[in-house]
Design an enzyme around this catalytic site. Structure first.
Site, PDB file in Angstrom:
ATOM      1  N   CYS A 172       0.874  -1.179   0.000  1.00 42.27           N
ATOM      2  CA  CYS A 172       0.000   0.000   0.000  1.00 42.27           C
ATOM      3  C   CYS A 172       0.914   1.233   0.000  1.00 42.27           C
ATOM      4  O   CYS A 172       2.123   1.107   0.204  1.00 42.27           O
ATOM      5  CB  CYS A 172      -0.878  -0.001   1.250  1.00 42.27           C
ATOM      6  SG  CYS A 172       0.100   0.124   2.758  1.00 42.27           S
ATOM      7  N   HIS A 214       5.159  -5.957   8.358  1.00 45.29           N
ATOM      8  CA  HIS A 214       5.074  -7.368   8.722  1.00 45.29           C
ATOM      9  C   HIS A 214       5.448  -8.234   7.529  1.00 45.29           C
ATOM     10  O   HIS A 214       4.587  -8.794   6.856  1.00 45.29           O
ATOM     11  CB  HIS A 214       3.656  -7.696   9.224  1.00 45.29           C
ATOM     12  CG  HIS A 214       3.397  -7.129  10.580  1.00 45.29           C
ATOM     13  ND1 HIS A 214       2.326  -6.351  10.874  1.00 45.29           N
ATOM     14  CD2 HIS A 214       4.113  -7.204  11.719  1.00 45.29           C
ATOM     15  CE1 HIS A 214       2.382  -5.982  12.142  1.00 45.29           C
ATOM     16  NE2 HIS A 214       3.462  -6.484  12.673  1.00 45.29           N
ATOM     17  N   HIS A 273      -1.541  -5.608  18.277  1.00 46.99           N
ATOM     18  CA  HIS A 273      -0.979  -4.985  17.072  1.00 46.99           C
ATOM     19  C   HIS A 273      -0.391  -3.614  17.400  1.00 46.99           C
ATOM     20  O   HIS A 273      -0.973  -2.843  18.164  1.00 46.99           O
ATOM     21  CB  HIS A 273      -2.066  -4.860  15.999  1.00 46.99           C
ATOM     22  CG  HIS A 273      -1.521  -4.578  14.635  1.00 46.99           C
ATOM     23  ND1 HIS A 273      -1.082  -3.330  14.268  1.00 46.99           N
ATOM     24  CD2 HIS A 273      -1.305  -5.386  13.572  1.00 46.99           C
ATOM     25  CE1 HIS A 273      -0.631  -3.388  13.014  1.00 46.99           C
ATOM     26  NE2 HIS A 273      -0.753  -4.629  12.573  1.00 46.99           N
ATOM     27  N   GLU A 311      -0.227  -0.902  15.763  1.00 51.13           N
ATOM     28  CA  GLU A 311      -1.096   0.253  15.463  1.00 51.13           C
ATOM     29  C   GLU A 311      -2.094   0.485  16.601  1.00 51.13           C
ATOM     30  O   GLU A 311      -2.293   1.626  17.044  1.00 51.13           O
ATOM     31  CB  GLU A 311      -1.853   0.019  14.149  1.00 51.13           C
ATOM     32  CG  GLU A 311      -2.753   1.200  13.799  1.00 51.13           C
ATOM     33  CD  GLU A 311      -3.738   0.900  12.671  1.00 51.13           C
ATOM     34  OE1 GLU A 311      -3.417   0.104  11.784  1.00 51.13           O
ATOM     35  OE2 GLU A 311      -4.831   1.474  12.711  1.00 51.13           O
ATOM     36  N   THR A 345      -6.918   0.347  11.119  1.00 47.03           N
ATOM     37  CA  THR A 345      -7.066   0.671   9.690  1.00 47.03           C
ATOM     38  C   THR A 345      -7.170  -0.549   8.774  1.00 47.03           C
ATOM     39  O   THR A 345      -7.666  -0.435   7.650  1.00 47.03           O
ATOM     40  CB  THR A 345      -5.872   1.513   9.204  1.00 47.03           C
ATOM     41  OG1 THR A 345      -4.675   0.802   9.507  1.00 47.03           O
ATOM     42  CG2 THR A 345      -5.849   2.888   9.834  1.00 47.03           C
ATOM     43  N   CYS A 405      -8.789   1.934   6.419  1.00 47.32           N
ATOM     44  CA  CYS A 405      -8.203   2.806   5.393  1.00 47.32           C
ATOM     45  C   CYS A 405      -8.658   2.403   3.982  1.00 47.32           C
ATOM     46  O   CYS A 405      -9.061   1.262   3.740  1.00 47.32           O
ATOM     47  CB  CYS A 405      -6.682   2.814   5.494  1.00 47.32           C
ATOM     48  SG  CYS A 405      -5.893   1.382   4.775  1.00 47.32           S
ATOM     49  N   ASN A 433      -3.385  -8.067   8.025  1.00 42.35           N
ATOM     50  CA  ASN A 433      -4.215  -7.726   6.855  1.00 42.35           C
ATOM     51  C   ASN A 433      -4.182  -8.851   5.820  1.00 42.35           C
ATOM     52  O   ASN A 433      -5.157  -9.083   5.105  1.00 42.35           O
ATOM     53  CB  ASN A 433      -3.838  -6.353   6.289  1.00 42.35           C
ATOM     54  CG  ASN A 433      -2.620  -6.375   5.419  1.00 42.35           C
ATOM     55  OD1 ASN A 433      -2.691  -6.731   4.253  1.00 42.35           O
ATOM     56  ND2 ASN A 433      -1.467  -6.019   5.976  1.00 42.35           N
TER      57      ASN A 433
HETATM   58 FE1  F3S Z   1      -1.230   0.956   4.392  1.00 41.59          FE
HETATM   59 FE2  F3S Z   1      -1.602   3.154   5.715  1.00 41.59          FE
HETATM   60 FE3  F3S Z   1      -3.636   1.627   5.168  1.00 41.59          FE
HETATM   61  S1  F3S Z   1       0.069   1.734   5.989  1.00 41.59           S
HETATM   62  S2  F3S Z   1      -2.793  -0.451   5.059  1.00 41.59           S
HETATM   63  S3  F3S Z   1      -2.398   2.742   3.696  1.00 41.59           S
HETATM   64  S4  F3S Z   1      -3.293   2.757   7.030  1.00 41.59           S
END
Ligand code: F3S
Length: 273
Positions: A12, A39, A121, A123, A156, A184, A214
């Site tokens: 991302c 990760h 986590h 975050e 996120t 996000c 994720n």
């Molecule tokens: Fe990547 Fe930022 Fe979303 S690190 S997974 S764009 S919160």
């Protein structure tokens, strides 16, 4: 056998930016990454080979540069690093920063915070570290009726459907609940594209670190639709998985580099097609 790669697979923009920042300073003296930058073992091992050290806290270091990962850290830890006169390269993703700002502001407005996410986590620890005793949950069970004023946000990278279900359930039990969907855009796109592709193929291959939350969520999403295999690298692919399959779909977590995705596609083409 046809092979299709889902749109928005792999890195991302937050992860790309974090790695670009590290790339710029990798040759400097005493570069430390606080926690896991991303990760992905293979990427972290490459960074270690370049002399970058991974640390869990800043207590033992007296000089050098500390890189804050895309997952972010609590404000008090940032303050501690500054007080030690260490140089900071802050790669916190702007979308994580946004969750920090939203939650701090809601708390100021008198809301008690609920974070939908993985307690362990980085975050979630970063967001929770700025708040007064937030409740951290990954489903609605265990939450009984609350009379106080609450606000719900999400890590996120959580699953959109799970978050929606949890919010719906909590609305029944909490008198005043403000819901902020902070998953996000990159995560939403990746999940939606994986889902779309999973409906068209005979098997989905999800590529990414086994510890990447994720990536595991992508696996769970695809598993509900079609046979799904999760691998970290091409070496784990098995010939038997591809027998009788006409169409294979591939997606990858936000911390999976292109070279690992390409490696898997190459091996499928060369050995199993
Ligand atoms: Fe990547 Fe930022 Fe979303 S690190 S997974 S764009 S919160």
């Amino acid at each position: 056998m046809k092979i299709s790669l889902a749109r928005n697979s792999g890195f991302c923009f937050g992860v790309k930016k974090a790695l670009e920042e590290v790339e710029k300073i990798k040759n400097k003296y005493c570069v430390y990454i606080l926690g896991q930058l991303i990760h992905n073992k293979q990427v972290i091992n490459e960074l270690k080979k370049k002399g970058i050290k991974i640390i869990d806290d800043v207590d033992s270091i007296g000089k050098g540069t500390v890189v804050i990962s895309a997952h972010g850290i609590p404000d008090k830890l940032k303050k501690k690093i500054k007080e030690k006169n260490l140089k900071i390269i802050d790669t916190t993703c702007p979308l994580v920063e946004k969750v920090h700002n939203i939650t701090k502001e809601l708390e100021k407005q008198g809301y008690n915070m609920i974070i939908f996410g993985d307690r362990e986590h980085t975050e979630v620890k970063g967001i929770a570290g700025n708040l007064n005793a937030p409740v951290i949950i990954n489903n609605a069970s265990g939450i009984s009726a609350f009379n106080k004023k609450y606000a719900l946000v999400s890590q996120t990278t959580q699953d959109q459907e799970e978050f929606g279900r949890t919010a719906k359930e909590l609305r029944k039990r909490i008198k005043e609940l403000k819901v902020m969907d902070t998953i996000c855009s990159a995560t939403k796109q990746r999940q939606n594209e994986a889902k779309k592709l999973a409906k068209k193929v005979d098997m989905m291959l999800v590529i990414g670190d086994f510890s990447s939350a994720n990536t595991r969520r992508l696996e769970q999403i695809c598993l509900k639709i079609v046979e799904t295999r999760h691998i970290e690298t091409a070496s784990e692919l098995k010939a038997g998985w591809f027998k009788g399959k006409a169409h294979i779909g591939i997606t990858a977590g936000a911390s999976t580099p292109d070279w690992i995705i390409k490696g898997a596609i190459e091996r499928i083409k060369n050995e199993f097609q």
